[in-house]
Design a protein around this motif. Structure first.
Motif, PDB file in Angstrom:
ATOM      1  N   LEU A  38       1.004  -1.373  -0.443  1.00  0.00           N
ATOM      2  CA  LEU A  38      -0.116  -0.052   0.408  1.00  0.00           C
ATOM      3  C   LEU A  38       0.734   1.378   0.143  1.00  0.00           C
ATOM      4  CD1 LEU A  38      -2.750  -1.067   2.637  1.00  0.00           C
ATOM      5  CD2 LEU A  38      -3.023  -1.663   0.493  1.00  0.00           C
ATOM      6  N   SER A  39       0.592   1.730  -0.213  1.00  0.00           N
ATOM      7  CA  SER A  39       0.618   3.349  -0.424  1.00  0.00           C
ATOM      8  C   SER A  39       0.937   4.068   0.686  1.00  0.00           C
ATOM      9  CB  SER A  39       0.305   4.786  -1.188  1.00  0.00           C
ATOM     10  OG  SER A  39      -1.285   4.831  -1.276  1.00  0.00           O
ATOM     11  N   MET A  40       1.493   4.695   1.689  1.00  0.00           N
ATOM     12  CA  MET A  40       1.881   5.441   2.554  1.00  0.00           C
ATOM     13  C   MET A  40       0.952   6.812   2.756  1.00  0.00           C
ATOM     14  SD  MET A  40       5.349   5.083   3.862  1.00  0.00           S
ATOM     15  CE  MET A  40       5.434   5.995   5.105  1.00  0.00           C
ATOM     16  N   GLY A  41      -0.199   6.654   2.175  1.00  0.00           N
ATOM     17  CA  GLY A  41      -0.976   7.574   1.663  1.00  0.00           C
ATOM     18  C   GLY A  41      -2.160   6.967   2.616  1.00  0.00           C
ATOM     19  N   GLU A  42      -2.176   5.646   1.792  1.00  0.00           N
ATOM     20  CA  GLU A  42      -3.305   3.884   2.066  1.00  0.00           C
ATOM     21  C   GLU A  42      -2.507   3.735   3.063  1.00  0.00           C
ATOM     22  OE1 GLU A  42      -4.300   1.802  -2.221  1.00  0.00           O
ATOM     23  OE2 GLU A  42      -2.302   2.136  -1.289  1.00  0.00           O
ATOM     24  N   TRP A  43      -1.590   3.571   4.063  1.00  0.00           N
ATOM     25  CA  TRP A  43      -1.396   3.216   5.116  1.00  0.00           C
ATOM     26  C   TRP A  43      -2.192   4.119   6.422  1.00  0.00           C
ATOM     27  CZ3 TRP A  43      -1.618  -1.456   6.265  1.00  0.00           C
ATOM     28  CH2 TRP A  43      -1.013  -2.725   6.168  1.00  0.00           C
ATOM     29  N   ALA A  44      -2.062   5.272   5.877  1.00  0.00           N
ATOM     30  CA  ALA A  44      -2.689   6.503   6.618  1.00  0.00           C
ATOM     31  C   ALA A  44      -3.667   6.672   7.020  1.00  0.00           C
ATOM     32  CB  ALA A  44      -2.092   7.811   6.723  1.00  0.00           C
ATOM     33  N   VAL A  45      -4.574   6.555   6.392  1.00  0.00           N
ATOM     34  CA  VAL A  45      -6.367   6.403   6.189  1.00  0.00           C
ATOM     35  C   VAL A  45      -6.092   5.498   6.782  1.00  0.00           C
ATOM     36  CG1 VAL A  45      -8.697   6.542   4.727  1.00  0.00           C
ATOM     37  CG2 VAL A  45      -6.386   7.281   3.770  1.00  0.00           C
ATOM     38  N   ARG A  46      -6.034   4.229   6.706  1.00  0.00           N
ATOM     39  CA  ARG A  46      -6.448   3.068   7.489  1.00  0.00           C
ATOM     40  C   ARG A  46      -5.899   2.918   8.692  1.00  0.00           C
ATOM     41  NH1 ARG A  46      -5.076  -2.707   3.612  1.00  0.00           N
ATOM     42  NH2 ARG A  46      -6.569  -1.495   2.704  1.00  0.00           N
ATOM     43  N   ASP A  47      -4.740   3.243   8.756  1.00  0.00           N
ATOM     44  CA  ASP A  47      -4.816   3.520  10.342  1.00  0.00           C
ATOM     45  C   ASP A  47      -6.073   4.073  11.247  1.00  0.00           C
ATOM     46  OD1 ASP A  47      -2.361   1.761  10.422  1.00  0.00           O
ATOM     47  OD2 ASP A  47      -1.027   2.984   9.921  1.00  0.00           O
ATOM     48  N   MET A  48      -5.530   5.704  10.041  1.00  0.00           N
ATOM     49  CA  MET A  48      -6.690   6.742  11.195  1.00  0.00           C
ATOM     50  C   MET A  48      -8.245   6.159  11.361  1.00  0.00           C
ATOM     51  SD  MET A  48      -6.319   9.605  11.867  1.00  0.00           S
ATOM     52  CE  MET A  48      -8.152   8.756  13.485  1.00  0.00           C
ATOM     53  N   ARG A  49      -8.269   5.415  10.118  1.00  0.00           N
ATOM     54  CA  ARG A  49     -10.011   4.472  10.657  1.00  0.00           C
ATOM     55  C   ARG A  49     -10.288   3.523  11.745  1.00  0.00           C
ATOM     56  NH1 ARG A  49     -11.513   4.304   4.203  1.00  0.00           N
ATOM     57  NH2 ARG A  49     -12.018   7.199   3.918  1.00  0.00           N
TER      58      ARG A  49
END
Length: 195
Positions: free
Chosen positions: A74-85
């Motif tokens: 996953l991109s860093m942005g995708e991980w950030a969204v996933r971590d936030m959710r």
């Protein structure tokens, strides 16, 4: 000992932490350190009573780590969204998470891009950045330059790296660089920008 103690406390800049009883229109999670510490800090702030209408996360295209369920990196942005959710769900808090395109060329460029986004979308104001504890003072200082009124900062949950001597020393060097007016001259890597 000095770096891990009083200097680490100074860069964490508790005086700039946003009160957990504050209300903002938008929280922006600063890009950078991988991992869920920043997301957990936002979720903890909301659970303590903070209020926000939305959470913005940088659409960071940089390649991140492998995701077994997705069978791809996953991109860093995708991980950030996933971590936030995940952090919001674990805290029992609901808030929409919105990926946004910002300049990821360093803290100053990122905060400047955030200020432009806030100017373009008045309903997003006020905006509170969320970042690692060692990064609070520098984030606040850049925000005080790019925003009419510097917002408070939401700190990530504490992790051992916040007080690691090399992390703190590097952060102090970046603060010194900014103080000398070299923010736009020297990139994160230490190389000069092409201007």
């Amino acid at each position: 000992i000095v770096l891990a103690g009083p200097v680490a406390h100074w860069v964490a800049a508790r005086e700039f932490w946003l009160s957990p009883h504050a209300r903002v229109a938008t929280i922006y999670v600063m890009a950078g350190n991988p991992g869920p510490a920043r997301a957990r800090g936002v979720a903890a702030w909301l659970k303590q009573g903070g209020r926000a209408e939305r959470i913005l996360v940088a659409r960071n295209p940089m390649k991140g780590s492998w995701s077994r369920p997705d069978q791809r990196n996953l991109s860093m942005g995708e991980w950030a969204v996933r971590d936030m959710r995940r952090a919001l769900q674990a805290a029992g808090v609901e808030c929409p998470v919105v990926p946004v395109a910002v300049d990821l060329g360093g803290t100053d460029a990122e905060v400047a891009a955030l200020a432009r986004l806030a100017a373009e979308h008045p309903r997003w104001r006020p905006v509170a950045p969320a970042t690692s504890r060692f990064h609070v003072r520098r984030t606040y200082r850049r925000a005080s330059i790019h925003f009419e009124q510097a917002p408070g900062v939401i700190p990530a949950v504490a992790v051992w790296q916040d007080r690691a001597p090399w992390v703190v020393a590097f952060e102090v060097l970046k603060l010194l660089r900014d103080k000398l007016g070299l923010t736009r001259v020297i990139k994160r890597t230490g190389r000069r920008r092409n201007t």
